[in-house]
Write a protein that holds these residues in place. Structure first.
Motif, PDB file in Angstrom:
ATOM      1  N   GLY A 142      69.336  62.974  25.920  1.00  0.00           N
ATOM      2  CA  GLY A 142      68.783  61.641  26.443  1.00  0.00           C
ATOM      3  C   GLY A 142      67.733  61.835  27.391  1.00  0.00           C
ATOM      4  N   THR A 143      67.587  61.175  28.307  1.00  0.00           N
ATOM      5  CA  THR A 143      66.269  61.174  29.251  1.00  0.00           C
ATOM      6  C   THR A 143      66.761  61.564  30.650  1.00  0.00           C
ATOM      7  OG1 THR A 143      65.226  59.348  28.150  1.00  0.00           O
ATOM      8  CG2 THR A 143      64.510  59.942  30.316  1.00  0.00           C
ATOM      9  N   TYR A 144      66.234  62.514  31.123  1.00  0.00           N
ATOM     10  CA  TYR A 144      66.538  63.141  32.404  1.00  0.00           C
ATOM     11  C   TYR A 144      65.434  63.426  33.564  1.00  0.00           C
ATOM     12  CZ  TYR A 144      70.966  64.370  30.299  1.00  0.00           C
ATOM     13  OH  TYR A 144      72.233  64.498  29.622  1.00  0.00           O
ATOM     14  N   ALA A 145      65.709  62.886  34.620  1.00  0.00           N
ATOM     15  CA  ALA A 145      64.767  63.413  35.850  1.00  0.00           C
ATOM     16  C   ALA A 145      65.081  64.806  36.367  1.00  0.00           C
ATOM     17  CB  ALA A 145      64.842  62.391  36.915  1.00  0.00           C
ATOM     18  N   VAL A 146      63.938  65.658  35.993  1.00  0.00           N
ATOM     19  CA  VAL A 146      64.186  67.081  36.520  1.00  0.00           C
ATOM     20  C   VAL A 146      63.312  67.369  37.331  1.00  0.00           C
ATOM     21  CG1 VAL A 146      64.336  69.287  35.601  1.00  0.00           C
ATOM     22  CG2 VAL A 146      64.848  67.345  34.038  1.00  0.00           C
ATOM     23  N   TYR A 170      68.714  61.259  44.948  1.00  0.00           N
ATOM     24  CA  TYR A 170      69.536  60.079  45.106  1.00  0.00           C
ATOM     25  C   TYR A 170      68.948  58.958  45.954  1.00  0.00           C
ATOM     26  CZ  TYR A 170      73.377  62.890  42.735  1.00  0.00           C
ATOM     27  OH  TYR A 170      74.149  63.496  41.862  1.00  0.00           O
ATOM     28  N   ARG A 171      68.678  59.346  47.044  1.00  0.00           N
ATOM     29  CA  ARG A 171      68.324  58.582  48.252  1.00  0.00           C
ATOM     30  C   ARG A 171      66.703  58.023  48.259  1.00  0.00           C
ATOM     31  NH1 ARG A 171      73.412  57.882  49.244  1.00  0.00           N
ATOM     32  NH2 ARG A 171      74.722  59.795  49.780  1.00  0.00           N
ATOM     33  N   GLN A 172      65.923  58.826  48.039  1.00  0.00           N
ATOM     34  CA  GLN A 172      64.538  58.611  48.350  1.00  0.00           C
ATOM     35  C   GLN A 172      64.024  58.277  46.737  1.00  0.00           C
ATOM     36  OE1 GLN A 172      62.654  61.382  50.758  1.00  0.00           O
ATOM     37  NE2 GLN A 172      64.283  61.959  51.663  1.00  0.00           N
ATOM     38  N   TRP A 173      63.913  59.311  45.964  1.00  0.00           N
ATOM     39  CA  TRP A 173      63.027  58.972  44.607  1.00  0.00           C
ATOM     40  C   TRP A 173      63.783  57.958  43.852  1.00  0.00           C
ATOM     41  CZ3 TRP A 173      64.512  59.622  39.414  1.00  0.00           C
ATOM     42  CH2 TRP A 173      63.472  59.415  38.905  1.00  0.00           C
ATOM     43  N   LEU A 174      64.987  58.078  43.449  1.00  0.00           N
ATOM     44  CA  LEU A 174      65.621  56.910  42.587  1.00  0.00           C
ATOM     45  C   LEU A 174      65.240  55.763  42.897  1.00  0.00           C
ATOM     46  CD1 LEU A 174      67.038  57.223  39.882  1.00  0.00           C
ATOM     47  CD2 LEU A 174      69.155  57.416  41.063  1.00  0.00           C
ATOM     48  N   PRO A 175      65.677  55.113  44.110  1.00  0.00           N
ATOM     49  CA  PRO A 175      65.585  53.978  44.688  1.00  0.00           C
ATOM     50  C   PRO A 175      64.007  53.425  44.473  1.00  0.00           C
ATOM     51  CG  PRO A 175      66.889  54.917  46.387  1.00  0.00           C
ATOM     52  CD  PRO A 175      66.287  55.985  45.179  1.00  0.00           C
ATOM     53  N   ALA A 176      62.844  54.528  44.606  1.00  0.00           N
ATOM     54  CA  ALA A 176      61.890  53.903  44.460  1.00  0.00           C
ATOM     55  C   ALA A 176      60.970  54.065  43.440  1.00  0.00           C
ATOM     56  CB  ALA A 176      61.110  54.959  45.811  1.00  0.00           C
ATOM     57  N   SER A 177      61.872  54.656  42.429  1.00  0.00           N
ATOM     58  CA  SER A 177      61.080  54.931  41.377  1.00  0.00           C
ATOM     59  C   SER A 177      61.431  53.850  40.018  1.00  0.00           C
ATOM     60  CB  SER A 177      61.937  56.186  40.601  1.00  0.00           C
ATOM     61  OG  SER A 177      63.146  55.825  40.122  1.00  0.00           O
ATOM     62  N   SER A 178      60.816  53.705  39.018  1.00  0.00           N
ATOM     63  CA  SER A 178      61.078  52.747  37.860  1.00  0.00           C
ATOM     64  C   SER A 178      62.110  53.181  36.778  1.00  0.00           C
ATOM     65  CB  SER A 178      59.423  52.644  36.963  1.00  0.00           C
ATOM     66  OG  SER A 178      59.388  53.932  36.578  1.00  0.00           O
ATOM     67  N   LEU A 227      65.245  76.329  41.306  1.00  0.00           N
ATOM     68  CA  LEU A 227      66.146  75.981  40.092  1.00  0.00           C
ATOM     69  C   LEU A 227      65.666  74.544  39.891  1.00  0.00           C
ATOM     70  CD1 LEU A 227      69.001  74.021  41.214  1.00  0.00           C
ATOM     71  CD2 LEU A 227      68.266  75.276  42.963  1.00  0.00           C
ATOM     72  N   GLU A 228      66.336  73.927  38.596  1.00  0.00           N
ATOM     73  CA  GLU A 228      65.933  72.644  38.336  1.00  0.00           C
ATOM     74  C   GLU A 228      67.202  71.832  38.497  1.00  0.00           C
ATOM     75  OE1 GLU A 228      64.669  73.277  34.181  1.00  0.00           O
ATOM     76  OE2 GLU A 228      62.526  73.426  34.761  1.00  0.00           O
ATOM     77  N   ILE A 229      66.953  70.601  38.907  1.00  0.00           N
ATOM     78  CA  ILE A 229      68.070  69.574  39.309  1.00  0.00           C
ATOM     79  C   ILE A 229      67.828  68.480  38.233  1.00  0.00           C
ATOM     80  CG2 ILE A 229      69.361  67.912  40.559  1.00  0.00           C
ATOM     81  CD1 ILE A 229      68.282  69.498  43.085  1.00  0.00           C
ATOM     82  N   GLY A 230      68.860  68.094  37.489  1.00  0.00           N
ATOM     83  CA  GLY A 230      68.632  67.004  36.186  1.00  0.00           C
ATOM     84  C   GLY A 230      69.623  65.908  36.481  1.00  0.00           C
ATOM     85  N   LEU A 231      68.921  64.540  36.591  1.00  0.00           N
ATOM     86  CA  LEU A 231      69.955  63.533  36.390  1.00  0.00           C
ATOM     87  C   LEU A 231      69.720  62.763  35.422  1.00  0.00           C
ATOM     88  CD1 LEU A 231      69.153  62.030  40.322  1.00  0.00           C
ATOM     89  CD2 LEU A 231      71.031  63.797  39.630  1.00  0.00           C
ATOM     90  N   PRO A 232      70.635  62.107  34.687  1.00  0.00           N
ATOM     91  CA  PRO A 232      70.475  61.304  33.644  1.00  0.00           C
ATOM     92  C   PRO A 232      69.943  60.019  33.812  1.00  0.00           C
ATOM     93  CG  PRO A 232      72.648  61.496  34.197  1.00  0.00           C
ATOM     94  CD  PRO A 232      72.250  62.395  34.885  1.00  0.00           C
ATOM     95  N   VAL A 233      68.945  59.461  33.510  1.00  0.00           N
ATOM     96  CA  VAL A 233      68.306  58.284  33.686  1.00  0.00           C
ATOM     97  C   VAL A 233      68.023  57.299  32.515  1.00  0.00           C
ATOM     98  CG1 VAL A 233      67.407  59.107  35.967  1.00  0.00           C
ATOM     99  CG2 VAL A 233      65.870  59.246  33.905  1.00  0.00           C
ATOM    100  N   ASN A 234      67.717  56.105  32.939  1.00  0.00           N
ATOM    101  CA  ASN A 234      67.196  55.167  32.100  1.00  0.00           C
ATOM    102  C   ASN A 234      65.993  54.436  32.734  1.00  0.00           C
ATOM    103  OD1 ASN A 234      68.833  55.250  29.730  1.00  0.00           O
ATOM    104  ND2 ASN A 234      70.648  53.848  30.787  1.00  0.00           N
ATOM    105  N   ALA A 235      65.208  53.753  32.002  1.00  0.00           N
ATOM    106  CA  ALA A 235      63.933  52.995  32.616  1.00  0.00           C
ATOM    107  C   ALA A 235      64.794  51.619  33.119  1.00  0.00           C
ATOM    108  CB  ALA A 235      62.845  52.960  31.582  1.00  0.00           C
ATOM    109  N   LYS A 236      64.129  51.478  34.337  1.00  0.00           N
ATOM    110  CA  LYS A 236      64.605  49.979  34.773  1.00  0.00           C
ATOM    111  C   LYS A 236      64.082  48.843  33.939  1.00  0.00           C
ATOM    112  CE  LYS A 236      64.738  51.103  39.739  1.00  0.00           C
ATOM    113  NZ  LYS A 236      64.224  51.060  41.027  1.00  0.00           N
ATOM    114  N   ALA A 237      64.893  47.678  33.849  1.00  0.00           N
ATOM    115  CA  ALA A 237      64.475  46.690  32.954  1.00  0.00           C
ATOM    116  C   ALA A 237      63.140  46.206  33.642  1.00  0.00           C
ATOM    117  CB  ALA A 237      65.578  45.742  32.816  1.00  0.00           C
ATOM    118  N   SER A 238      62.359  45.497  33.003  1.00  0.00           N
ATOM    119  CA  SER A 238      61.343  44.728  33.609  1.00  0.00           C
ATOM    120  C   SER A 238      61.730  43.613  34.285  1.00  0.00           C
ATOM    121  CB  SER A 238      60.380  43.835  32.491  1.00  0.00           C
ATOM    122  OG  SER A 238      59.950  45.177  31.627  1.00  0.00           O
ATOM    123  N   GLY A 239      60.939  43.595  35.572  1.00  0.00           N
ATOM    124  CA  GLY A 239      61.397  42.509  36.693  1.00  0.00           C
ATOM    125  C   GLY A 239      62.028  42.953  37.682  1.00  0.00           C
ATOM    126  N   THR A 240      62.999  44.220  37.480  1.00  0.00           N
ATOM    127  CA  THR A 240      64.079  44.715  38.410  1.00  0.00           C
ATOM    128  C   THR A 240      63.278  45.793  39.440  1.00  0.00           C
ATOM    129  OG1 THR A 240      64.683  46.345  37.069  1.00  0.00           O
ATOM    130  CG2 THR A 240      65.842  44.032  37.085  1.00  0.00           C
TER     131      THR A 240
END
Length: 159
Positions: free
Chosen positions: A93-97, A113-121, A146-159
């Motif tokens: 799948g897609t990961y933010a690394v 979790y607290r800075q990048w993800l809420p401000a990202s798409s 090291l690398e930290i990986g989180l599983p991500v999905n693109a935000k739906a348009s308009g969110t």
């Protein structure tokens, strides 16, 4: 400092797992026990590479929430499972690394979790999170990357 968005294939791993809480001293204490057994695992898919794989974690998890943590190495499909160890897979799948200093690993997760993800798409999707330790990683060096990986999905348009 933003993570790289990558599509990864499934990564099968074999390792030693524990039930614990985030940032527990049980996690670093387990690694030497696992390292002592690494030679029992083979063939490995990436020599010298290891993973910390976590299930049950995320920005909403309380500091006392239970999580499953595995110290592991990536393996091939034909790798035998030694007694007392477990087999998991990091799903394709897609990961933010994010590349981050080892000595500040908790701050790296907090940043994601607290800075990048809420401000990202991107939004967090269900699945294990991981730490990837490359073949040049030195656990004695707090500045080792090291690398930290989180599983991500693109935000739906308009969110």
């Amino acid at each position: 400092m933003d993570p790289k968005i990558v599509d990864l294939p499934e990564i099968p791993v074999i390792g030693m797992a524990i039930d614990t809480v985030p940032v527990s001293p049980d996690i670093p204490a387990m690694w030497p026990r696992f390292v002592a057994r690494m030679d029992e695992i083979g063939p490995v898919a990436e020599p010298g590479v290891s993973y910390g794989v976590m299930e049950g974690c995320g920005p909403e998890a309380a500091s006392d929430a239970r999580l499953r943590y595995m110290a592991a190495v990536p393996v091939t499909p034909e790798s035998a499972l030694p007694e007392g160890l477990s087999r998991w897979a990091i799903p394709a799948g897609t990961y933010a690394v994010l590349r981050w200093p080892f000595g500040e690993i908790a701050q790296g997760f907090d940043f994601l979790y607290r800075q990048w993800l809420p401000a990202s798409s991107w939004t967090l999707r269900a699945g294990p999170h991981f730490e990837r330790y490359g073949d040049d990683f030195d656990p004695r060096d707090p500045n080792a990357i090291l690398e930290i990986g989180l599983p991500v999905n693109a935000k739906a348009s308009g969110t």
